[in-house]
Design a protein around this motif. Structure first.
Motif, mmCIF file in Angstrom:
data_model
loop_
_atom_site.group_PDB
_atom_site.id
_atom_site.type_symbol
_atom_site.label_atom_id
_atom_site.label_comp_id
_atom_site.label_asym_id
_atom_site.label_seq_id
_atom_site.Cartn_x
_atom_site.Cartn_y
_atom_site.Cartn_z
ATOM 1 N N ASP A 156 -58.143 38.929 -13.345
ATOM 2 C CA ASP A 156 -57.740 38.441 -12.017
ATOM 3 C C ASP A 156 -56.894 37.174 -12.135
ATOM 4 O O ASP A 156 -57.117 36.264 -12.787
ATOM 5 N N THR A 157 -55.908 37.214 -11.172
ATOM 6 C CA THR A 157 -54.833 36.056 -10.964
ATOM 7 C C THR A 157 -55.363 34.951 -9.859
ATOM 8 O O THR A 157 -55.695 35.539 -8.991
ATOM 9 N N VAL A 158 -55.532 33.730 -10.489
ATOM 10 C CA VAL A 158 -55.376 32.673 -9.377
ATOM 11 C C VAL A 158 -54.389 31.836 -9.463
ATOM 12 O O VAL A 158 -53.867 31.419 -10.495
ATOM 13 N N SER A 171 -63.192 26.476 -16.287
ATOM 14 C CA SER A 171 -64.156 27.479 -15.776
ATOM 15 C C SER A 171 -63.458 28.819 -15.565
ATOM 16 O O SER A 171 -64.067 29.693 -15.656
ATOM 17 N N LEU A 172 -62.156 28.766 -15.276
ATOM 18 C CA LEU A 172 -61.609 30.114 -14.790
ATOM 19 C C LEU A 172 -61.315 30.785 -16.262
ATOM 20 O O LEU A 172 -61.522 32.072 -16.075
ATOM 21 N N ALA A 173 -61.233 30.104 -17.262
ATOM 22 C CA ALA A 173 -60.926 30.710 -18.520
ATOM 23 C C ALA A 173 -62.325 31.718 -19.081
ATOM 24 O O ALA A 173 -62.415 32.663 -19.580
ATOM 25 N N ASN A 174 -63.343 30.680 -18.800
ATOM 26 C CA ASN A 174 -64.751 31.345 -18.985
ATOM 27 C C ASN A 174 -64.978 32.676 -18.436
ATOM 28 O O ASN A 174 -65.721 33.470 -18.884
ATOM 29 N N LEU A 175 -64.374 32.929 -17.323
ATOM 30 C CA LEU A 175 -64.454 34.012 -16.347
ATOM 31 C C LEU A 175 -63.536 35.175 -16.659
ATOM 32 O O LEU A 175 -63.554 36.153 -16.170
ATOM 33 N N GLY A 176 -62.668 34.582 -17.388
ATOM 34 C CA GLY A 176 -61.507 35.677 -17.942
ATOM 35 C C GLY A 176 -60.327 35.517 -16.786
ATOM 36 O O GLY A 176 -59.584 36.573 -16.751
ATOM 37 N N GLY A 177 -60.397 34.395 -15.714
ATOM 38 C CA GLY A 177 -59.294 34.565 -14.661
ATOM 39 C C GLY A 177 -58.041 34.151 -15.400
ATOM 40 O O GLY A 177 -57.966 33.405 -16.500
ATOM 41 N N VAL A 178 -56.835 34.554 -14.754
ATOM 42 C CA VAL A 178 -55.568 34.031 -15.351
ATOM 43 C C VAL A 178 -54.883 33.019 -14.255
ATOM 44 O O VAL A 178 -54.706 33.638 -13.218
ATOM 45 N N PRO A 179 -54.636 31.790 -14.647
ATOM 46 C CA PRO A 179 -53.946 30.836 -13.738
ATOM 47 C C PRO A 179 -52.592 31.169 -13.880
ATOM 48 O O PRO A 179 -51.777 31.319 -14.733
ATOM 49 N N VAL A 180 -52.033 31.253 -12.415
ATOM 50 C CA VAL A 180 -50.442 31.110 -12.584
ATOM 51 C C VAL A 180 -50.151 30.115 -11.726
ATOM 52 O O VAL A 180 -50.602 29.674 -10.630
ATOM 53 N N PRO A 181 -49.215 29.187 -12.322
ATOM 54 C CA PRO A 181 -48.630 27.993 -11.725
ATOM 55 C C PRO A 181 -47.764 28.117 -10.385
ATOM 56 O O PRO A 181 -47.091 29.021 -10.498
ATOM 57 N N LEU A 182 -47.940 27.189 -9.413
ATOM 58 C CA LEU A 182 -47.332 27.403 -8.306
ATOM 59 C C LEU A 182 -46.194 26.204 -8.202
ATOM 60 O O LEU A 182 -46.709 25.003 -8.031
ATOM 61 N N LYS A 183 -45.036 26.444 -8.084
ATOM 62 C CA LYS A 183 -44.015 25.271 -8.161
ATOM 63 C C LYS A 183 -44.236 24.339 -6.992
ATOM 64 O O LYS A 183 -44.432 24.870 -5.650
ATOM 65 N N SER A 207 -41.423 41.580 -10.386
ATOM 66 C CA SER A 207 -40.414 41.239 -10.980
ATOM 67 C C SER A 207 -40.795 39.856 -11.659
ATOM 68 O O SER A 207 -40.498 39.567 -12.958
ATOM 69 N N LEU A 208 -41.324 38.907 -11.093
ATOM 70 C CA LEU A 208 -41.637 37.381 -11.864
ATOM 71 C C LEU A 208 -42.921 37.859 -12.614
ATOM 72 O O LEU A 208 -42.838 37.056 -13.741
ATOM 73 N N HIS A 209 -43.831 38.575 -12.303
ATOM 74 C CA HIS A 209 -45.058 38.550 -13.094
ATOM 75 C C HIS A 209 -45.465 40.034 -13.258
ATOM 76 O O HIS A 209 -46.571 40.261 -12.950
ATOM 77 N N PRO A 210 -44.542 40.860 -13.801
ATOM 78 C CA PRO A 210 -44.811 42.409 -14.207
ATOM 79 C C PRO A 210 -46.128 42.840 -14.856
ATOM 80 O O PRO A 210 -46.834 43.739 -14.680
ATOM 81 N N ASP A 211 -46.847 41.747 -15.661
ATOM 82 C CA ASP A 211 -47.818 42.138 -16.370
ATOM 83 C C ASP A 211 -49.050 41.604 -15.803
ATOM 84 O O ASP A 211 -50.233 41.615 -16.373
ATOM 85 N N LYS A 212 -49.136 40.921 -14.529
ATOM 86 C CA LYS A 212 -50.221 40.139 -13.846
ATOM 87 C C LYS A 212 -50.680 41.010 -12.751
ATOM 88 O O LYS A 212 -49.625 41.224 -11.973
ATOM 89 N N LYS A 213 -51.929 41.019 -12.429
ATOM 90 C CA LYS A 213 -52.243 41.410 -10.915
ATOM 91 C C LYS A 213 -51.749 40.358 -9.869
ATOM 92 O O LYS A 213 -51.582 39.256 -10.070
#
Lengths: 484, 484
Positions: A156-158, A171-183, A207-213
């Motif tokens: 899941d994306t956060v 903490s997020l990595a431990n749950l397998g969450g995927v961080p995406v930075p917000l400018k 188009s910006l993150h085709p491989d992420k939820k």
């Protein structure tokens, strides 16, 4: 109680079991349960087994009650006038006694303290709907973990502000969450915002993150943003909440610094602000604008009481509170009853909500004095006057961030030089690059320092630190062959 | 430091990241770091921001210092003779001060308390190898969670004594671990054992559990088994450890009750047992027999100090301690500093290891008095004399379990009747079936009651409870049409 955003809960959260080992029985006919049953059920020691039988706690009238002194070994005997006793057994429901607090307790927190947090939130933050509640946590970060655990599945994306409180990524990595930075749009002459960037990101996700939820959750520090010290306006929050409705994600607002709010540096500290005036001066909360339980608010007692308590709370829809409580059941369990006794009974001693707000006002003003002194010292430095250092006047919190600028092509080299200069000149800072979620993504905006105003014993140290920062900046300019 | 059982760590545990936001720098040439740097790094409030400035803690000379009284609202002022002060700042490394304990602290626990646990374990349990260490946890259950998290992957098998502390199954389920019950041999005239059953299970795993992985971990409560109250002999432990070596699994020994050890009910309480005599009387630990770090021992301060502290510790190989610390970093964080101050400084006040053992001896003897009184009352009941109730004389812990037997074909029906009889006659108990990992697997051995001796105010209540249990049993026999 229905929850509109149940679709966003993690599978793990929905599947959580809480099997207990005791049974229930019901009687038929006119049989009645015994009026004085003897309880042999749980492994709870009678409170007379506890070695501690009484506690007296000394309370300061204000922060730094003895002024700004050099540190020496010191033992304070709590005085009769400025202290209170913890009873072994009390029949006052607002008071936590030894018998209760030192025993196994409610996973969600002690009843009296839960009630206080709910009354406090109702008075100060006024949630925008009915079905909200609170849960005691083991501090702000633990509240964030529990919230992540309720919603985030592996993959899941956060969304995370591009500069943020980095330990949450662990903490997020431990749950397998995927961080995406917000400018973030920020600068000394800019109004802070990320709403346009968020809108663009969400509308062009494919188009910006085709491989992420698509994002399931936005993690934000709205007030006293860490590291930038900025605050989102109510209008900004409304727009973000609207985007959350359109794109269906949770907003996790992490608010450790909400009560350390400042106006611009020209503000004079007013130590006798009334609680009502203080509440009106606060920067607002997403939870007040929320109508459906889309917002989770995490608070902590670390910044206005003490970090070692490991105590905070979550404000959220009752379904989220229930999910987080089930998580506590299989992980942290109840928070320390001893910590809860200190917080609950200190607040009671100070006079409940109003008394607690008066304490917070004193703490906040102490920080305002520090912030003003340090900010003024920073903008008065040679480094600032020469344009190499651009401090951001913080609207809240414990940090002042200052952009350093030696020219776009030199800033990266400058960062490495600065690290050694700070070591030699004697000032510990955090670099923007260290707080970037993705250092490559943020490399053109990472040229700033975060400096904390909370730990030094007084403002003299902050003024001296400003001078050391300035010297380090000028040393660096010189090494880069720039005018000083 | 190499760890022989690294192959058993979970992928999640191995992948755990701990990214921080601060940087390091090194100086070249003859440059030196500034001797008095000003720290502006972390968001740590100066301790003079904390509202609490002094604490006095009153300590009981023994459990039930005022005798066995009915409960009334009572407030104890700590007296000069039987209390100590918590200093705001101390330079004694064995003492925790407010400044340290109320601040952000080490994830693994306060240095002084960690050192105490290590010295204590060295004195009392004498681990069988060098590379072990300790980690403070948020109580026994939290220690179990952390251990599970270090080893258990979704789909991994954990062996659990068929009757056990059921809440651990919730933690296990949250990680996707699969519990498999281990048959226990027990009874009033039997020596407790599971070693033959374990051997059979492991050697016939493929045919007995064709759809499950071979076990990665055995969860056991060796001393004061919950619910049975029995203790494994050292010989039993040696045989189990050998099976663990052969079949490569971790042994998690959960020891909340280890210090509440009893000999048979004929033992007279000796309140002035010396610490050395007491240590020699204990039932031993797997950790003493371990040579390779295959054993993880979880302890708690709940049973000999107070549950509300939410404080315990893990004893294990340094690699396991490191893995569990990383888990703390992303979940519970450090234990409450306030709880740690109470435990660390109370033990210091009592005189360190010896003083702490003397307190434990007093607690243990209080439990021995209760156990003897209750056991004697139970075996003297009509229900016992008529053969319907068979109490097991516990070797340790807070519980007495008693088998009830109305004939194999009637026990299930009897259980339902008993539930209503206990309600009517006024005694709260736990049924064996409630503590069965798999009620179907254990249905022929679930016909027993667990009764706790810890919560009532005195032994009179226990004697009265025995009479109510007897009446409930005889009522049930009558309803089943049996001789009474």
């Amino acid at each position: 109680m229905s929850y509109k955003h149940e679709n966003l809960f993690s599978e793990r959260s929905k599947a959580r079991i809480t099997r207990h080992f005791w049974h229930s029985a019901s009687l038929s006919g006119d049989e009645k349960p015994h009026p004085n049953p003897i309880g042999l059920v749980g492994g709870m020691p009678n409170h007379d087994f506890f070695p501690v039988n009484g506690i007296r706690i000394g309370i300061s009238e204000k922060p730094f009650p003895k002024g700004y002194h050099d540190e020496v070994a010191v033992t304070n005997e709590p005085t009769e006038e400025h202290s209170f006793l913890i009873p072994q057994v009390s029949d006052d429901p607002t008071e936590l006694d030894l018998k209760t607090a030192f025993q196994y307790g409610n996973t969600a927190g002690a009843t009296s303290l839960l009630k206080f947090t709910q009354d406090f939130v109702k008075t100060v933050w006024k949630p925008g709907y009915e079905d909200w509640s609170t849960l005691m946590t083991l501090g702000g970060s633990n509240g964030i973990d529990k919230t992540f655990d309720s919603f985030i599945e592996r993959g899941d994306t956060v969304l995370v502000e591009e500069f943020s409180f980095i330990p949450i990524l662990n903490s997020l990595a431990n749950l397998g969450g995927v961080p995406v930075p917000l400018k973030l749009d920020f600068g000394p002459d800019k109004t802070f915002s990320f709403v346009e960037n968020l809108k663009y990101l969400l509308e062009n996700w494919g188009s910006l993150h085709p491989d992420k939820k698509k994002p399931k959750l936005l993690y934000t520090i709205p007030t006293g943003q860490n590291p930038l010290g900025v605050a989102q306006t109510v209008e900004h929050k409304k727009q973000v909440l609207q985007l959350a409705d359109e794109h269906d994600f949770i907003i996790l607002e992490d608010e450790p610094y909400a009560y350390l709010n400042f106006q611009k540096h020209t503000e004079t500290p007013v130590f006798d602000l009334t609680p009502e005036q203080f509440i009106n001066s606060l920067h607002g909360s997403y939870i007040s604008l929320d109508k459906t339980g889309r917002v989770v608010r995490t608070e902590t007692f670390s910044k206005v009481f003490a970090p070692g308590l490991r105590l905070g709370f979550i404000v959220a829809h009752k379904s989220v509170v229930e999910s987080c409580t089930k998580h506590s059941d299989v992980s942290s369990r109840a928070p320390s009853g001893v910590s809860q006794i200190f917080v609950n009974n200190t607040i009671r001693y100070l006079g409940g909500i109003d008394g607690w707000l008066k304490w917070i006002i004193k703490v906040r003003n102490e920080y305002l004095v520090r912030k003003n002194a340090f900010y003024k010292a920073l903008i008065a430095t040679e480094a600032a006057k020469k344009g190499y250092l651009k401090p951001l006047d913080p609207e809240c919190g414990m940090f002042i961030s200052s952009i350093y600028d030696f020219g776009k092509d030199k800033n990266q080299e400058a960062t490495e030089i600065l690290k050694t200069r700070f070591l030699v000149n004697g000032v510990g800072v955090v670099f923007g690059s260290g707080m970037a979620v993705d250092s490559e993504f943020s490399k053109d905006r990472s040229n700033f320092l975060r400096t904390a105003i909370c730990y030094t014993k007084n403002t003299d140290d902050l003024v001296e630190a400003a001078s050391r920062i300035s010297k380090s900046i000028l040393d660096t300019a010189e090494k880069l062959g720039l005018a000083v």
